[in-house]
Design an enzyme around this catalytic site. Sequence first.
Site, PDB file in Angstrom:
ATOM      1  N   ILE A 192       8.201  -6.444  -5.091  1.00 33.04           N
ATOM      2  CA  ILE A 192       7.269  -7.552  -5.289  1.00 33.04           C
ATOM      3  C   ILE A 192       5.835  -7.184  -4.942  1.00 33.04           C
ATOM      4  O   ILE A 192       4.931  -8.001  -5.067  1.00 33.04           O
ATOM      5  CB  ILE A 192       7.693  -8.788  -4.468  1.00 33.04           C
ATOM      6  CG1 ILE A 192       7.799  -8.440  -2.973  1.00 33.04           C
ATOM      7  CG2 ILE A 192       9.011  -9.346  -4.986  1.00 33.04           C
ATOM      8  CD1 ILE A 192       8.102  -9.631  -2.074  1.00 33.04           C
TER       9      ILE A 192
ATOM     10  N   GLY B 250       1.418  -0.349  -3.500  1.00 33.18           N
ATOM     11  CA  GLY B 250       0.078   0.184  -3.363  1.00 33.18           C
ATOM     12  C   GLY B 250       0.149   1.618  -2.888  1.00 33.18           C
ATOM     13  O   GLY B 250       1.218   2.236  -2.889  1.00 33.18           O
ATOM     14  N   GLY B 251      -0.988   2.157  -2.461  1.00 30.24           N
ATOM     15  CA  GLY B 251      -1.036   3.557  -2.092  1.00 30.24           C
ATOM     16  C   GLY B 251      -0.215   3.897  -0.863  1.00 30.24           C
ATOM     17  O   GLY B 251       0.217   5.034  -0.696  1.00 30.24           O
TER      18      GLY B 251
ATOM     19  N   GLY C  13       2.602   1.986   0.352  1.00 29.30           N
ATOM     20  CA  GLY C  13       4.010   1.646   0.351  1.00 29.30           C
ATOM     21  C   GLY C  13       4.376   0.595  -0.665  1.00 29.30           C
ATOM     22  O   GLY C  13       3.626   0.290  -1.589  1.00 29.30           O
TER      23      GLY C  13
ATOM     24  N   ASP D 289      -8.537  -5.936   9.270  1.00 26.93           N
ATOM     25  CA  ASP D 289      -8.430  -5.767   7.817  1.00 26.93           C
ATOM     26  C   ASP D 289      -8.301  -7.119   7.126  1.00 26.93           C
ATOM     27  O   ASP D 289      -7.486  -7.295   6.218  1.00 26.93           O
ATOM     28  CB  ASP D 289      -7.243  -4.871   7.462  1.00 26.93           C
ATOM     29  CG  ASP D 289      -7.340  -4.266   6.059  1.00 26.93           C
ATOM     30  OD1 ASP D 289      -8.468  -4.237   5.505  1.00 26.93           O
ATOM     31  OD2 ASP D 289      -6.308  -3.834   5.511  1.00 26.93           O
TER      32      ASP D 289
END
Length: 323
Positions: free
Chosen positions: A16, A19-20, A22, A137
């Site tokens: 679902i 990305g880089g 995982g 983040d």
Amino acid sequence: MQGLLVAGRYRLVDAIGSGGMGRVWRAHDELLHRAVALKELTAALYVSESDRTVLLARTRAEARAAARINHSAVVTVHDVLEHDGRPWIVMELVEGRSLADAVKQDGRVEPTEAARIGLWVLRALRAAHSAGVLHRDVKPGNVLLADDGRVLLTDFGIAQIDGDTTITRTGEVVGSVDFLAPERIRGHDPGQSSDLWALGATLYTAVEGLSPFRRTSPLSTMQAVVEEEPAAPRYAGPLAPVIAALLRKEPAARPDTDGTERLLAEAAEGRRPDEAQAYIPTQYGGPAGHGTQGGEATGGHTGGATGAASGGAARTSGSGTPY
């Protein structure tokens, strides 16, 4: 890997998010018979041994950071386990979409709704800060909008916990550069106000449909964060002075958590918060709250896949499209 049984308990259903760093899976907990999100650290398969050690440490730190926070606006971490020589994080499954995808699909978010979202993110940050955790983040890709109306903050993959030894190497800047506070780019230690600055950049992105400091390269983006003011927002309405206050370059010039909550609460009711003017320099004062400002953002919104598995948000879209 679909159908794989992880740790003898979690059956992978479908991917679902990716990305880089995982991939996030919808999985079925065969012991408790419930749906969960399972975050797989795929990057550990393709890096050097030293980098793998850093990635594994960050994943474990993410689980520890999220586990310290007990709040309805923070995605719950159920477990962290070892499988295939890598750690996997078992998380609450949030049915919905990210704020990044909402902006991508709808163009922008109405100011009062953006302020409501901001209030919930702020509450999550307050809970994190009270637990001694800096998120580091905050960005649209890490804000989840659940189908049931909830707003949740996810991805504590680069969080900093009070008392923990840092796992960031000297000179390394981690996080999405257009949502990094100026003091972090300058190499200073982040504080709670750094997370609030990122919230301001996130709200700007939500109402304007683009990131305030995104440029054509990471270096020019970082330079813009440190040296330039964002273009005056056109669609922020009562949220404009709140965003301007949060995006002050100096941490001490920004409102604190309590002040930000008051400002967002007024904006969520459609009222322009007069208190915000105290945080805005006179030279930026104007009809929109901060007048003519240098540097128009040239980039688009933050894509959902960027945030999805750099830390791996536990989310799905209503249409089943991964992001």
